[in-house]
Design a protein around this motif. Structure first.
Motif, PDB file in Angstrom:
ATOM      1  N   ALA A 110      45.807  36.814  37.135  1.00 18.03           N
ATOM      2  CA  ALA A 110      46.106  36.065  35.914  1.00 18.03           C
ATOM      3  C   ALA A 110      47.038  34.892  36.174  1.00 18.03           C
ATOM      4  N   ASN A 111      48.052  35.105  36.992  1.00 17.95           N
ATOM      5  CA  ASN A 111      49.047  34.064  37.202  1.00 17.95           C
ATOM      6  C   ASN A 111      48.647  33.021  38.249  1.00 17.95           C
ATOM      7  N   SER A 112      47.449  33.138  38.822  1.00 14.88           N
ATOM      8  CA  SER A 112      47.049  32.164  39.837  1.00 14.88           C
ATOM      9  C   SER A 112      45.837  31.316  39.434  1.00 14.88           C
ATOM     10  N   LEU A 113      45.269  31.544  38.252  1.00 17.29           N
ATOM     11  CA  LEU A 113      44.136  30.725  37.819  1.00 17.29           C
ATOM     12  C   LEU A 113      44.606  29.287  37.611  1.00 17.29           C
ATOM     13  N   ALA A 163      48.654  39.307  27.900  1.00 14.88           N
ATOM     14  CA  ALA A 163      48.900  40.200  29.042  1.00 14.88           C
ATOM     15  C   ALA A 163      50.407  40.313  29.294  1.00 14.88           C
ATOM     16  N   SER A 164      50.826  41.481  29.689  1.00 13.43           N
ATOM     17  CA  SER A 164      52.242  41.673  30.021  1.00 13.43           C
ATOM     18  C   SER A 164      52.508  41.139  31.422  1.00 13.43           C
ATOM     19  N   ASP A 165      53.778  40.985  31.761  1.00 10.86           N
ATOM     20  CA  ASP A 165      54.140  40.526  33.109  1.00 10.86           C
ATOM     21  C   ASP A 165      53.626  41.480  34.181  1.00 10.86           C
ATOM     22  N   ALA A 166      53.504  42.757  33.824  1.00 13.76           N
ATOM     23  CA  ALA A 166      53.007  43.751  34.782  1.00 13.76           C
ATOM     24  C   ALA A 166      51.544  43.522  35.132  1.00 13.76           C
ATOM     25  N   GLU A 167      50.827  42.769  34.293  1.00 17.96           N
ATOM     26  CA  GLU A 167      49.405  42.508  34.543  1.00 17.96           C
ATOM     27  C   GLU A 167      49.177  41.185  35.267  1.00 17.96           C
ATOM     28  N   GLY A 168      50.218  40.529  35.716  1.00 18.35           N
ATOM     29  CA  GLY A 168      50.090  39.227  36.360  1.00 18.35           C
ATOM     30  C   GLY A 168      49.207  39.218  37.588  1.00 18.35           C
ATOM     31  N   ASP A 169      49.072  40.382  38.231  1.00 19.07           N
ATOM     32  CA  ASP A 169      48.226  40.440  39.423  1.00 19.07           C
ATOM     33  C   ASP A 169      46.859  41.055  39.144  1.00 19.07           C
ATOM     34  N   LYS A 170      46.575  41.384  37.894  1.00 18.32           N
ATOM     35  CA  LYS A 170      45.263  41.928  37.517  1.00 18.32           C
ATOM     36  C   LYS A 170      44.226  40.809  37.571  1.00 18.32           C
ATOM     37  N   PRO A 171      42.984  41.133  37.924  1.00 16.05           N
ATOM     38  CA  PRO A 171      41.955  40.083  38.010  1.00 16.05           C
ATOM     39  C   PRO A 171      41.538  39.561  36.632  1.00 16.05           C
ATOM     40  N   TYR A 172      41.482  38.259  36.539  1.00 13.28           N
ATOM     41  CA  TYR A 172      41.028  37.562  35.338  1.00 13.28           C
ATOM     42  C   TYR A 172      39.863  36.665  35.718  1.00 13.28           C
ATOM     43  N   LYS A 176      40.585  38.909  30.780  1.00 18.09           N
ATOM     44  CA  LYS A 176      40.705  39.976  31.770  1.00 18.09           C
ATOM     45  C   LYS A 176      39.308  40.325  32.274  1.00 18.09           C
ATOM     46  N   LEU A 177      39.189  40.454  33.587  1.00 16.23           N
ATOM     47  CA  LEU A 177      37.907  40.807  34.182  1.00 16.23           C
ATOM     48  C   LEU A 177      37.646  42.282  33.904  1.00 16.23           C
TER      49      LEU A 177
END
Length: 125
Positions: free
Chosen positions: A46-49, A61-70, A87-88
């Motif tokens: 999420a944080n790299s798109l 999304a919460s900060d904890a989801e920053g590395d989840k795939p989007y 979110k993917l």
């Protein structure tokens, strides 16, 4: 002459009715509900798109989801280009370039691939 005028009126009324009918993709994705044809243009945390998104589900999304795939999906709305970051889905097997349906109104909506019969139609990349 009356027959000609009546025929022209029938054609005009039929044409107006065709424009007013709702668009539904594959019998289940109604344009009035927010569904659009789109193309996957980016997948990543999420944080790299990189691409900007007008309709962005990352705000939810919460900060904890920053590395989840989007996934970032480009689409047209009223003839103008937009993008949706969402979110993917865990079961989605999407790749950049895939033709999909995206719902710009619902962050929790699935992102289904389009059937091969509609994949060759133009949309925004």
């Amino acid at each position: 002459m009356k027959t000609l005028v009546a025929g022209m009126v029938a054609v005009a009324v039929g044409g107006l009715g065709g424009c007013a009918s709702p668009t539904v993709f594959e019998g289940k994705y109604a344009q009035d509900d927010g569904w659009r044809k789109g193309t996957v243009v980016e997948i990543g945390p999420a944080n790299s798109l990189k691409r900007p998104s007008f309709y962005d589900c990352r705000a939810e999304a919460s900060d904890a989801e920053g590395d989840k795939p989007y996934v970032m999906v480009a689409f047209l709305r009223n003839g103008h280009p937009y993008a949706r970051a969402a979110k993917l889905p865990a079961d989605a097997q999407l790749q950049v370039g895939d033709k999909v349906y995206v719902n710009f109104k619902d962050c929790n909506a699935p992102i289904p691939k389009r059937s091969s019969s509609t994949s060759d139609e133009k949309d925004f990349n």
